[in-house]
Design a protein around this motif. Structure first.
Motif, PDB file in Angstrom:
ATOM      1  N   GLU A 295      13.937  -6.021   8.289  1.00 55.98           N
ATOM      2  CA  GLU A 295      13.040  -7.175   8.414  1.00 55.98           C
ATOM      3  C   GLU A 295      11.661  -6.754   8.888  1.00 55.98           C
ATOM      4  O   GLU A 295      10.640  -7.266   8.409  1.00 55.98           O
ATOM      5  N   ASP A 296      11.616  -5.806   9.827  1.00 56.72           N
ATOM      6  CA  ASP A 296      10.321  -5.318  10.306  1.00 56.72           C
ATOM      7  C   ASP A 296       9.521  -4.671   9.178  1.00 56.72           C
ATOM      8  O   ASP A 296       8.296  -4.858   9.082  1.00 56.72           O
ATOM      9  N   HIS A 297      10.206  -3.916   8.338  1.00 56.54           N
ATOM     10  CA  HIS A 297       9.505  -3.250   7.237  1.00 56.54           C
ATOM     11  C   HIS A 297       9.040  -4.246   6.191  1.00 56.54           C
ATOM     12  O   HIS A 297       7.997  -4.049   5.566  1.00 56.54           O
ATOM     13  N   GLU A 298       9.795  -5.306   6.000  1.00 55.06           N
ATOM     14  CA  GLU A 298       9.345  -6.347   5.082  1.00 55.06           C
ATOM     15  C   GLU A 298       8.067  -7.008   5.603  1.00 55.06           C
ATOM     16  O   GLU A 298       7.140  -7.289   4.839  1.00 55.06           O
ATOM     17  N   GLN A 299       8.007  -7.242   6.910  1.00 56.83           N
ATOM     18  CA  GLN A 299       6.807  -7.814   7.498  1.00 56.83           C
ATOM     19  C   GLN A 299       5.629  -6.854   7.375  1.00 56.83           C
ATOM     20  O   GLN A 299       4.492  -7.269   7.084  1.00 56.83           O
ATOM     21  N   PHE A 300       5.896  -5.570   7.586  1.00 59.09           N
ATOM     22  CA  PHE A 300       4.847  -4.558   7.446  1.00 59.09           C
ATOM     23  C   PHE A 300       4.318  -4.525   6.020  1.00 59.09           C
ATOM     24  O   PHE A 300       3.100  -4.514   5.784  1.00 59.09           O
ATOM     25  N   ALA A 301       5.239  -4.523   5.046  1.00 57.59           N
ATOM     26  CA  ALA A 301       4.825  -4.480   3.646  1.00 57.59           C
ATOM     27  C   ALA A 301       4.019  -5.723   3.278  1.00 57.59           C
ATOM     28  O   ALA A 301       3.012  -5.632   2.558  1.00 57.59           O
ATOM     29  N   ALA A 302       4.456  -6.868   3.753  1.00 63.87           N
ATOM     30  CA  ALA A 302       3.727  -8.107   3.459  1.00 63.87           C
ATOM     31  C   ALA A 302       2.328  -8.059   4.047  1.00 63.87           C
ATOM     32  O   ALA A 302       1.347  -8.491   3.417  1.00 63.87           O
ATOM     33  N   ALA A 303       2.203  -7.549   5.268  1.00 65.03           N
ATOM     34  CA  ALA A 303       0.891  -7.450   5.904  1.00 65.03           C
ATOM     35  C   ALA A 303      -0.034  -6.521   5.124  1.00 65.03           C
ATOM     36  O   ALA A 303      -1.236  -6.796   4.975  1.00 65.03           O
ATOM     37  N   MET A 304       0.519  -5.419   4.612  1.00 63.97           N
ATOM     38  CA  MET A 304      -0.297  -4.487   3.831  1.00 63.97           C
ATOM     39  C   MET A 304      -0.751  -5.126   2.528  1.00 63.97           C
ATOM     40  O   MET A 304      -1.907  -4.981   2.114  1.00 63.97           O
ATOM     41  N   ARG A 305       0.142  -5.845   1.879  1.00 59.69           N
ATOM     42  CA  ARG A 305      -0.198  -6.453   0.592  1.00 59.69           C
ATOM     43  C   ARG A 305      -1.194  -7.602   0.745  1.00 59.69           C
ATOM     44  O   ARG A 305      -1.956  -7.895  -0.169  1.00 59.69           O
TER      45      ARG A 305
ATOM     46  N   GLY B 205      -6.807  -8.480   4.170  1.00 63.62           N
ATOM     47  CA  GLY B 205      -8.037  -9.123   3.745  1.00 63.62           C
ATOM     48  C   GLY B 205      -9.176  -8.144   3.554  1.00 63.62           C
ATOM     49  O   GLY B 205      -9.011  -6.923   3.663  1.00 63.62           O
ATOM     50  N   PRO B 206     -10.371  -8.647   3.325  1.00 62.53           N
ATOM     51  CA  PRO B 206     -11.541  -7.801   3.048  1.00 62.53           C
ATOM     52  C   PRO B 206     -11.954  -6.920   4.225  1.00 62.53           C
ATOM     53  O   PRO B 206     -12.747  -5.992   4.035  1.00 62.53           O
ATOM     54  N   ASN B 207     -11.449  -7.195   5.421  1.00 60.99           N
ATOM     55  CA  ASN B 207     -11.754  -6.317   6.556  1.00 60.99           C
ATOM     56  C   ASN B 207     -11.063  -4.962   6.439  1.00 60.99           C
ATOM     57  O   ASN B 207     -11.334  -4.062   7.234  1.00 60.99           O
ATOM     58  N   TYR B 208     -10.146  -4.829   5.478  1.00 61.28           N
ATOM     59  CA  TYR B 208      -9.403  -3.578   5.296  1.00 61.28           C
ATOM     60  C   TYR B 208      -9.573  -3.123   3.847  1.00 61.28           C
ATOM     61  O   TYR B 208      -8.634  -3.146   3.051  1.00 61.28           O
ATOM     62  N   PRO B 209     -10.799  -2.693   3.492  1.00 58.33           N
ATOM     63  CA  PRO B 209     -11.112  -2.436   2.073  1.00 58.33           C
ATOM     64  C   PRO B 209     -10.275  -1.317   1.451  1.00 58.33           C
ATOM     65  O   PRO B 209      -9.918  -1.392   0.276  1.00 58.33           O
ATOM     66  N   ASP B 210      -9.961  -0.271   2.221  1.00 59.83           N
ATOM     67  CA  ASP B 210      -9.223   0.837   1.618  1.00 59.83           C
ATOM     68  C   ASP B 210      -7.743   0.516   1.460  1.00 59.83           C
ATOM     69  O   ASP B 210      -7.083   1.064   0.561  1.00 59.83           O
ATOM     70  N   ILE B 211      -7.202  -0.323   2.307  1.00 61.65           N
ATOM     71  CA  ILE B 211      -5.830  -0.792   2.079  1.00 61.65           C
ATOM     72  C   ILE B 211      -5.791  -1.607   0.799  1.00 61.65           C
ATOM     73  O   ILE B 211      -4.893  -1.446  -0.037  1.00 61.65           O
ATOM     74  N   ARG B 212      -6.766  -2.490   0.623  1.00 59.58           N
ATOM     75  CA  ARG B 212      -6.813  -3.317  -0.580  1.00 59.58           C
ATOM     76  C   ARG B 212      -6.991  -2.450  -1.830  1.00 59.58           C
ATOM     77  O   ARG B 212      -6.421  -2.735  -2.888  1.00 59.58           O
ATOM     78  N   ARG B 213      -7.758  -1.360  -1.686  1.00 58.42           N
ATOM     79  CA  ARG B 213      -8.036  -0.502  -2.834  1.00 58.42           C
ATOM     80  C   ARG B 213      -6.799   0.279  -3.279  1.00 58.42           C
ATOM     81  O   ARG B 213      -6.636   0.583  -4.461  1.00 58.42           O
ATOM     82  N   THR B 214      -5.940   0.626  -2.346  1.00 58.82           N
ATOM     83  CA  THR B 214      -4.803   1.500  -2.672  1.00 58.82           C
ATOM     84  C   THR B 214      -3.450   0.803  -2.564  1.00 58.82           C
ATOM     85  O   THR B 214      -2.424   1.449  -2.749  1.00 58.82           O
ATOM     86  N   ARG B 215      -3.410  -0.484  -2.287  1.00 60.50           N
ATOM     87  CA  ARG B 215      -2.131  -1.109  -1.982  1.00 60.50           C
ATOM     88  C   ARG B 215      -1.158  -1.103  -3.149  1.00 60.50           C
ATOM     89  O   ARG B 215       0.057  -1.164  -2.930  1.00 60.50           O
TER      90      ARG B 215
END
Length: 298
Positions: free
Chosen positions: A245-255, A258-268
């Protein structure tokens, strides 16, 4: 009317097998397979061998040493690649080789005609991935034989050392994935049994075959084994803690970053791609390239 028990003479009892380190380790290994490593204690082992704990301490000084002996027994099952005869006696290189990209054949685990079955790196954790055709089976075991066969039938001598080394490391990791509690114990151990020494010697020989300087090879072996051991230990810890469940929450947060995390958005789209074995293979490849090209401090 009560029945009186007639004591059995010691002469009439079946003779116990002679106590030895080899016998004690074999019984401890079977206990781990049947009931888990947590049940392998000196007292329990003594009971299985029909002796006292003091007799066990003649052969192992503590439980940690017993765990190391179990690991060494398991390592005896690994097939060690043989260095190329033309390179096995070559003197070690004096300097690090220039950086070079890994060949496409070495960049990903060979399929050997098979396909991956249910294996994937799901939301940042290892799922029960298996490869068909003996490449990754029995909950994570990979023997590397298919990789060795493919490499020897094609490719040239200069690449075989790397593929053999990765296949051996995958086999070591797979062995510990089958026994994650042992992997956690090994993280704090310094095994010194003959099969563990053979594993290290084989790794050093393969690195020397690839022209890796001795100092870099010596430091690199520790890092490579630590990666395999820690991966297996982490996998077992997640299974026991129910961290899905924790990893599902982590994955959801990564996906949903928002725009404050441009490189996560670029590589997600790539963050959760690839199977567990594919990522493990790539990790070993990346480390080996670094070990071969980054000199140790002088």
């Amino acid at each position: 009317m009560s029945t009186r028990r007639v004591p059995v003479s010691r002469r009439e009892r079946p003779a116990k097998p002679p106590l030895s380190r080899e016998n004690a380790v074999a019984v401890a290994l079977q206990l781990m397979r049947d009931e888990g490593l947590e049940r392998v204690t000196v007292r329990r082992l003594a009971a299985e061998l029909d002796t006292g704990p003091a007799s066990i301490y003649v052969y192992v000084k503590n439980v940690a040493e017993l765990h190391a002996a179990i690991l060494d027994e398991l390592l005896g099952e690994l097939e060690m690649p043989v260095p190329h005869p033309l390179l096995a006696a070559a003197p070690p290189a004096a300097a690090a080789p220039p950086a070079a990209a890994a060949s496409p054949a070495a960049a990903a685990p060979p399929a050997a005609g098979g396909q991956r079955l249910d294996g994937h790196w799901s939301d940042g954790q290892w799922s029960d991935g298996q490869w068909s055709d003996g490449q990754w089976s029995d909950g994570g075991r990979r023997d590397g034989e298919a990789a060795g066969q493919q490499r020897r039938s094609g490719g040239h001598v200069g690449e075989r050392w790397r593929e053999d080394l990765v296949a051996l490391l995958m086999a070591y990791t797979g062995l510990l994935l089958d026994h994650p509690s042992l992997a956690r114990s090994v993280l704090t151990l310094r095994p010194s049994g003959p099969h563990y020494l053979r594993l290290i010697d084989t790794m050093l020989s393969l690195l020397r075959e690839g022209g890796v300087p001795p100092g870099q090879a010596a430091w690199g072996v520790n890092v490579l084994l630590q990666l395999g051991t820690a991966t297996a230990a982490e996998h077992g810890t997640r299974d026991q803690s129910g961290a899905g469940e924790d990893h599902e929450q982590f994955a959801a947060a990564m996906r949903e970053a928002g725009p404050n995390y441009p490189d996560i958005r670029r590589t997600r789209d790539s963050l959760f791609t690839g199977s567990g074995p594919e990522r493990m293979w790539w990790s070993f490849e990346a480390l080996i390239t670094g070990i071969a090209t980054v000199p140790t401090p002088t």
